[in-house]
Design a protein around this motif. Structure first.
Motif, short mmCIF file in Angstrom:
data_model
loop_
_atom_site.label_atom_id
_atom_site.label_comp_id
_atom_site.label_asym_id
_atom_site.label_seq_id
_atom_site.Cartn_x
_atom_site.Cartn_y
_atom_site.Cartn_z
N HIS A 130 0.85 -1.19 0.00
CA HIS A 130 0.00 0.00 0.00
C HIS A 130 0.89 1.24 0.00
CE1 HIS A 130 -2.71 -3.17 1.40
NE2 HIS A 130 -3.69 -2.43 0.94
N PRO A 131 1.52 1.54 -1.13
CA PRO A 131 2.50 2.63 -1.18
C PRO A 131 1.92 4.00 -0.89
CG PRO A 131 1.99 1.82 -3.40
CD PRO A 131 1.39 0.85 -2.44
N GLU A 132 0.60 4.14 -0.97
CA GLU A 132 -0.02 5.43 -0.69
C GLU A 132 -0.04 5.76 0.80
OE1 GLU A 132 -3.21 2.54 0.19
OE2 GLU A 132 -1.61 2.70 -1.32
N GLN A 133 0.24 4.76 1.64
CA GLN A 133 0.20 4.95 3.09
C GLN A 133 1.52 5.53 3.58
OE1 GLN A 133 -2.56 4.06 5.30
NE2 GLN A 133 -3.50 4.19 3.27
N THR A 134 1.47 6.73 4.16
CA THR A 134 2.67 7.36 4.69
C THR A 134 3.05 6.72 6.03
OG1 THR A 134 1.41 9.01 5.95
CG2 THR A 134 1.97 9.55 3.64
N PRO A 135 4.27 6.97 6.50
CA PRO A 135 4.62 6.47 7.85
C PRO A 135 3.67 6.99 8.92
CG PRO A 135 6.61 7.11 6.68
CD PRO A 135 5.45 7.55 5.82
N GLU A 136 3.28 8.26 8.81
CA GLU A 136 2.37 8.83 9.81
C GLU A 136 1.00 8.14 9.77
OE1 GLU A 136 5.56 11.53 8.67
OE2 GLU A 136 3.99 10.56 7.47
N ALA A 137 0.52 7.87 8.55
CA ALA A 137 -0.77 7.18 8.42
C ALA A 137 -0.69 5.76 8.98
CB ALA A 137 -1.20 7.15 6.96
N MET A 138 0.43 5.10 8.75
CA MET A 138 0.60 3.75 9.28
C MET A 138 0.64 3.75 10.81
SD MET A 138 0.47 1.18 7.27
CE MET A 138 1.22 -0.06 8.33
N THR A 139 1.30 4.74 11.38
CA THR A 139 1.37 4.81 12.84
C THR A 139 -0.03 5.04 13.42
OG1 THR A 139 3.62 5.69 12.74
CG2 THR A 139 2.42 6.00 14.80
N ARG A 140 -0.81 5.92 12.79
CA ARG A 140 -2.18 6.14 13.26
C ARG A 140 -3.02 4.88 13.11
NH1 ARG A 140 -1.37 11.08 10.43
NH2 ARG A 140 -2.57 10.30 8.64
N ARG A 141 -2.81 4.16 12.01
CA ARG A 141 -3.55 2.91 11.80
C ARG A 141 -3.21 1.89 12.89
NH1 ARG A 141 -6.21 1.55 7.58
NH2 ARG A 141 -5.15 3.13 6.31
N CYS A 142 -1.93 1.79 13.21
CA CYS A 142 -1.50 0.85 14.24
C CYS A 142 -2.09 1.23 15.60
CB CYS A 142 0.03 0.80 14.32
SG CYS A 142 0.80 0.00 12.90
N ALA A 143 -2.17 2.53 15.87
CA ALA A 143 -2.78 2.98 17.13
C ALA A 143 -4.23 2.53 17.20
CB ALA A 143 -2.67 4.49 17.25
N ARG A 144 -4.94 2.64 16.09
CA ARG A 144 -6.34 2.19 16.07
C ARG A 144 -6.43 0.68 16.26
NH1 ARG A 144 -6.42 5.85 11.68
NH2 ARG A 144 -6.54 4.17 10.14
N LEU A 145 -5.54 -0.06 15.62
CA LEU A 145 -5.55 -1.52 15.76
C LEU A 145 -5.24 -1.95 17.19
CD1 LEU A 145 -3.72 -2.53 12.44
CD2 LEU A 145 -6.17 -2.65 12.93
N PHE A 146 -4.26 -1.28 17.81
CA PHE A 146 -3.92 -1.60 19.20
C PHE A 146 -5.11 -1.31 20.11
CE2 PHE A 146 0.99 -0.97 18.85
CZ PHE A 146 1.05 -2.07 18.01
N ALA A 147 -5.78 -0.18 19.88
CA ALA A 147 -6.93 0.17 20.71
C ALA A 147 -8.05 -0.85 20.54
CB ALA A 147 -7.43 1.57 20.35
N ALA A 148 -8.27 -1.30 19.31
CA ALA A 148 -9.30 -2.30 19.06
C ALA A 148 -8.95 -3.62 19.74
CB ALA A 148 -9.50 -2.50 17.57
N ALA A 149 -7.67 -4.01 19.65
CA ALA A 149 -7.24 -5.26 20.28
C ALA A 149 -7.41 -5.19 21.79
CB ALA A 149 -5.79 -5.56 19.91
N ALA A 150 -7.08 -4.02 22.38
CA ALA A 150 -7.23 -3.86 23.83
C ALA A 150 -8.70 -3.96 24.25
CB ALA A 150 -6.65 -2.53 24.27
N ALA A 151 -9.58 -3.42 23.40
CA ALA A 151 -11.01 -3.48 23.71
C ALA A 151 -11.56 -4.89 23.66
CB ALA A 151 -11.78 -2.57 22.74
N LEU A 152 -10.90 -5.76 22.88
CA LEU A 152 -11.36 -7.14 22.77
C LEU A 152 -10.88 -8.02 23.90
CD1 LEU A 152 -10.80 -7.69 18.92
CD2 LEU A 152 -13.00 -7.43 20.11
#
Length: 209
Positions: free
Chosen positions: A181-203
């Protein structure tokens, strides 16, 4: 993602700049095709030089690989060390480390696969050099996961060992997804990972059981 190297030739180009062009082309070739499938003629063609000149600058295919591998390994290892910081591991450290890795790889994302290449000749200099970087990075991950778990109230060393393995595979999987996904910047990836971590914690079950 990196753009293809120029094929206009290097006549009259200063030696240091020409060597840099060769290393850039080789990193891209090794990173996209792997050591086993990459070829010196293909690397030379990317730059517009002869295979003979490539040999004169860097020696064998494995010598050239190591010349590409060392700056990649140094950059990633340094990024992880800096992200972990001197003050110990906190719940924010994993996200900081991922951000550092994405930032270090931006502009040459395929270089991740130069460091983590399963086709390297066993017992050779390239395999030994790569293994040294793997060991150093894994050591940082092991220390970080153990400290993170102690802070969460777990002193079981097997918990830390299991989490280290999960973390290592998670990072590799995220980088592979990012490369696709070359359109994803490092900053966008970091934000995505933060959302994934938050979702995993909620589960997670309440109380961590």
């Amino acid at each position: 993602m990196a753009t293809p190297s120029s094929k206009a030739g290097t006549k009259g180009v200063p030696r240091e700049h020409r060597a840099r062009q060769m290393l850039d082309a080789a990193t891209e070739e090794f990173g996209t095709r792997g050591y086993a499938a990459a070829s010196l003629p293909a690397i030379a063609a990317r730059v517009g030089v002869t295979k003979t000149l490539l040999h004169q600058y860097f020696g064998t295919k494995e010598d050239l690989y190591v010349a590409c591998l060392v700056p990649v390994g140094d950059r990633l290892l340094g990024a992880v060390r800096t992200a972990m910081g001197p003050d110990g591991t906190t719940p924010q450290t994993p996200l900081r480390v991922l951000d550092a890795i994405f930032t270090a790889l931006e502009g040459r994302r395929e270089s991740w696969f130069v460091l983590y290449d399963t086709t390297l000749p066993p017992g050779g200099e390239a395999a030994r050099t790569a293994a040294g970087y793997w060991s150093a990075i894994d050591g940082l991950a092991a220390a970080g996961t153990a400290e993170l778990l102690r802070g969460a109230g777990s002193a079981d060393p097997l918990d830390a060992d299991a989490l280290m393995y999960v973390w290592r595979d998670l990072v590799a999987t995220l980088v592979r997804w990012w490369v696709k996904h070359p359109e994803q910047t490092p900053e966008a990836m970091t934000r995505r990972c933060a959302r994934l971590f938050a979702a995993a914690a909620a589960l997670a079950p309440e109380g961590g059981r």
